[in-house]
Design a protein around this motif. Structure first.
Motif, PDB file in Angstrom:
ATOM      1  N   MET A 177       0.813  -1.209   0.000  1.00 15.63           N
ATOM      2  CA  MET A 177       0.000   0.000   0.000  1.00 15.63           C
ATOM      3  C   MET A 177       0.851   1.265   0.000  1.00 15.63           C
ATOM      4  O   MET A 177       0.613   2.203  -0.756  1.00 15.63           O
ATOM      5  N   GLY A 178       1.869   1.282   0.853  1.00 15.51           N
ATOM      6  CA  GLY A 178       2.648   2.504   1.019  1.00 15.51           C
ATOM      7  C   GLY A 178       3.675   2.754  -0.056  1.00 15.51           C
ATOM      8  O   GLY A 178       3.958   3.908  -0.390  1.00 15.51           O
ATOM      9  N   ASP A 179       4.239   1.690  -0.627  1.00 15.07           N
ATOM     10  CA  ASP A 179       5.301   1.851  -1.622  1.00 15.07           C
ATOM     11  C   ASP A 179       4.834   1.530  -3.041  1.00 15.07           C
ATOM     12  O   ASP A 179       4.987   2.353  -3.941  1.00 15.07           O
ATOM     13  N   VAL A 180       4.256   0.355  -3.206  1.00 13.93           N
ATOM     14  CA  VAL A 180       3.980  -0.128  -4.558  1.00 13.93           C
ATOM     15  C   VAL A 180       2.754   0.549  -5.161  1.00 13.93           C
ATOM     16  O   VAL A 180       2.812   1.108  -6.256  1.00 13.93           O
ATOM     17  N   LEU A 181       1.635   0.501  -4.471  1.00 18.80           N
ATOM     18  CA  LEU A 181       0.395   1.054  -5.021  1.00 18.80           C
ATOM     19  C   LEU A 181       0.524   2.546  -5.299  1.00 18.80           C
ATOM     20  O   LEU A 181       0.181   3.014  -6.396  1.00 18.80           O
ATOM     21  N   ARG A 182       1.024   3.286  -4.362  1.00 21.53           N
ATOM     22  CA  ARG A 182       1.110   4.743  -4.536  1.00 21.53           C
ATOM     23  C   ARG A 182       2.088   5.115  -5.644  1.00 21.53           C
ATOM     24  O   ARG A 182       1.866   6.084  -6.379  1.00 21.53           O
ATOM     25  N   ARG A 183       3.157   4.360  -5.784  1.00 22.18           N
ATOM     26  CA  ARG A 183       4.112   4.636  -6.864  1.00 22.18           C
ATOM     27  C   ARG A 183       3.473   4.398  -8.221  1.00 22.18           C
ATOM     28  O   ARG A 183       3.630   5.210  -9.139  1.00 22.18           O
ATOM     29  N   HIS A 184       2.718   3.318  -8.358  1.00 22.18           N
ATOM     30  CA  HIS A 184       2.058   3.027  -9.637  1.00 22.18           C
ATOM     31  C   HIS A 184       0.979   4.057  -9.954  1.00 22.18           C
ATOM     32  O   HIS A 184       0.841   4.485 -11.104  1.00 22.18           O
ATOM     33  N   GLU A 185       0.220   4.459  -8.958  1.00 23.42           N
ATOM     34  CA  GLU A 185      -0.824   5.456  -9.196  1.00 23.42           C
ATOM     35  C   GLU A 185      -0.221   6.782  -9.642  1.00 23.42           C
ATOM     36  O   GLU A 185      -0.760   7.457 -10.531  1.00 23.42           O
ATOM     37  N   LEU A 186       0.896   7.150  -9.045  1.00 23.04           N
ATOM     38  CA  LEU A 186       1.552   8.408  -9.419  1.00 23.04           C
ATOM     39  C   LEU A 186       2.118   8.322 -10.827  1.00 23.04           C
ATOM     40  O   LEU A 186       1.946   9.251 -11.634  1.00 23.04           O
ATOM     41  N   GLN A 187       2.777   7.220 -11.166  1.00 22.30           N
ATOM     42  CA  GLN A 187       3.337   7.067 -12.504  1.00 22.30           C
ATOM     43  C   GLN A 187       2.239   7.010 -13.558  1.00 22.30           C
ATOM     44  O   GLN A 187       2.385   7.582 -14.648  1.00 22.30           O
ATOM     45  N   LEU A 188       1.148   6.344 -13.238  1.00 20.44           N
ATOM     46  CA  LEU A 188       0.030   6.282 -14.175  1.00 20.44           C
ATOM     47  C   LEU A 188      -0.499   7.679 -14.472  1.00 20.44           C
ATOM     48  O   LEU A 188      -0.835   8.002 -15.618  1.00 20.44           O
ATOM     49  N   TRP A 189      -0.583   8.521 -13.469  1.00 19.84           N
ATOM     50  CA  TRP A 189      -1.039   9.901 -13.649  1.00 19.84           C
ATOM     51  C   TRP A 189      -0.105  10.660 -14.593  1.00 19.84           C
ATOM     52  O   TRP A 189      -0.542  11.356 -15.508  1.00 19.84           O
ATOM     53  N   PHE A 190       1.207  10.521 -14.390  1.00 18.55           N
ATOM     54  CA  PHE A 190       2.174  11.215 -15.247  1.00 18.55           C
ATOM     55  C   PHE A 190       2.060  10.749 -16.693  1.00 18.55           C
ATOM     56  O   PHE A 190       2.099  11.555 -17.619  1.00 18.55           O
ATOM     57  N   VAL A 191       1.933   9.435 -16.886  1.00 16.59           N
ATOM     58  CA  VAL A 191       1.864   8.904 -18.247  1.00 16.59           C
ATOM     59  C   VAL A 191       0.557   9.316 -18.923  1.00 16.59           C
ATOM     60  O   VAL A 191       0.544   9.757 -20.079  1.00 16.59           O
ATOM     61  N   SER A 192      -0.556   9.191 -18.206  1.00 21.34           N
ATOM     62  CA  SER A 192      -1.857   9.498 -18.804  1.00 21.34           C
ATOM     63  C   SER A 192      -1.985  10.971 -19.158  1.00 21.34           C
ATOM     64  O   SER A 192      -2.715  11.325 -20.089  1.00 21.34           O
ATOM     65  N   SER A 193      -1.265  11.829 -18.465  1.00 23.50           N
ATOM     66  CA  SER A 193      -1.331  13.271 -18.761  1.00 23.50           C
ATOM     67  C   SER A 193      -0.773  13.599 -20.134  1.00 23.50           C
ATOM     68  O   SER A 193      -1.079  14.654 -20.694  1.00 23.50           O
ATOM     69  N   HIS A 194       0.029  12.698 -20.695  1.00 28.90           N
ATOM     70  CA  HIS A 194       0.578  12.918 -22.034  1.00 28.90           C
ATOM     71  C   HIS A 194      -0.389  12.497 -23.130  1.00 28.90           C
ATOM     72  O   HIS A 194      -0.105  12.692 -24.323  1.00 28.90           O
ATOM     73  N   LEU A 195      -1.527  11.944 -22.757  1.00 31.21           N
ATOM     74  CA  LEU A 195      -2.511  11.526 -23.755  1.00 31.21           C
ATOM     75  C   LEU A 195      -3.703  12.474 -23.843  1.00 31.21           C
ATOM     76  O   LEU A 195      -4.664  12.191 -24.554  1.00 31.21           O
ATOM     77  N   VAL A 196      -3.637  13.575 -23.105  1.00 26.36           N
ATOM     78  CA  VAL A 196      -4.700  14.570 -23.178  1.00 26.36           C
ATOM     79  C   VAL A 196      -4.649  15.255 -24.548  1.00 26.36           C
ATOM     80  O   VAL A 196      -3.562  15.638 -25.008  1.00 26.36           O
ATOM     81  N   ASP A 197      -5.788  15.417 -25.189  1.00 23.46           N
ATOM     82  CA  ASP A 197      -5.845  15.950 -26.547  1.00 23.46           C
ATOM     83  C   ASP A 197      -5.847  17.472 -26.530  1.00 23.46           C
ATOM     84  O   ASP A 197      -6.853  18.148 -26.777  1.00 23.46           O
ATOM     85  N   ILE A 198      -4.692  18.030 -26.214  1.00 22.96           N
ATOM     86  CA  ILE A 198      -4.497  19.488 -26.227  1.00 22.96           C
ATOM     87  C   ILE A 198      -3.336  19.798 -27.151  1.00 22.96           C
ATOM     88  O   ILE A 198      -2.244  19.237 -26.967  1.00 22.96           O
ATOM     89  N   PRO A 199      -3.524  20.628 -28.151  1.00 21.33           N
ATOM     90  CA  PRO A 199      -2.432  20.917 -29.077  1.00 21.33           C
ATOM     91  C   PRO A 199      -1.283  21.622 -28.402  1.00 21.33           C
ATOM     92  O   PRO A 199      -1.474  22.384 -27.448  1.00 21.33           O
TER      93      PRO A 199
END
Length: 204
Positions: A177-199
């Protein structure tokens, strides 16, 4: 000039009869002392059944994490396009963080008396993350693939959190919970932010 024959090393004198020698003593056929899936004694206050269950859960996550690490390094090397610099650095940063997770997951398995998945070929046999093509993908394909991998691992982590809470393996539960889950959730947020359709550049 004649070459001297090597002299036999003298006994060590420590009483065990072994001879001292500078030669490397490597066994030609090393034995497997603990097979994968078998537990050794670990006095951590948990029954063997609980430790075995936690090791199985952790090794599944460890295998997926090993593959995700390799996926990040692959994309780090092969990414191209207008966002090359940002993604090149981001992918490498995430790979380093996944390498840290690999280490703490493996160490937890070992501390429970198990055997951690330590060979990438073994991880490839156990992973639930699909294999990517050997060549380079377009950037959106790379990002989608990373998101899917994170989502897969997060699902396995959440399942393991619930099971380790039920079995009262609080050490593993806290790590997940403290190391693995939170790290994946944070990385997922960073990666998904690059798929926002903004020129990148607003139209005139």
């Amino acid at each position: 000039m004649a070459t001297k024959a090597p002299t036999r090393p003298k006994a060590s004198g420590n009483g065990n009869g072994r001879r001292v020698s500078p030669e490397i003593r490597a066994p030609r056929n090393p034995r497997e002392v603990q097979p994968f899936g078998h537990l050794r004694m670990a006095p951590v206050g948990l029954p063997a059944e609980t430790r075995a269950g936690s090791c199985e859960l952790l090794n599944g996550i460890l295998a997926d994490t090993t593959i995700l690490y390799a996926l990040y390094k692959k994309h780090h090397w092969l990414v191209a396009g207008p966002t090359f610099y940002q993604l090149h650095l981001l992918f490498d940063k995430h790979a380093e963080e996944q390498a840290e997770l690999i280490d703490i997951l493996a160490e937890r398995v070992q501390s429970l008396g198990g055997i951690a998945v330590g060979d990438p070929r073994h991880a490839a046999e156990l992973t639930s993350i699909p294999r990517p093509p050997d060549g380079a993908e377009e950037v959106t394909g790379m990002l989608d693939r990373l998101l899917d991998a994170h989502e897969t691992i997060i699902g396995r982590v959440r399942e393991a959190i619930a099971k380790t809470e039920e079995s009262e393996d609080w050490g593993t539960n806290d790590l997940l919970m403290g190391d693995v889950l939170r790290r994946h959730e944070l990385q997922l947020w960073f990666v998904s932010s690059h798929l926002v359709d903004i020129p990148i550049v607003a139209p005139a």
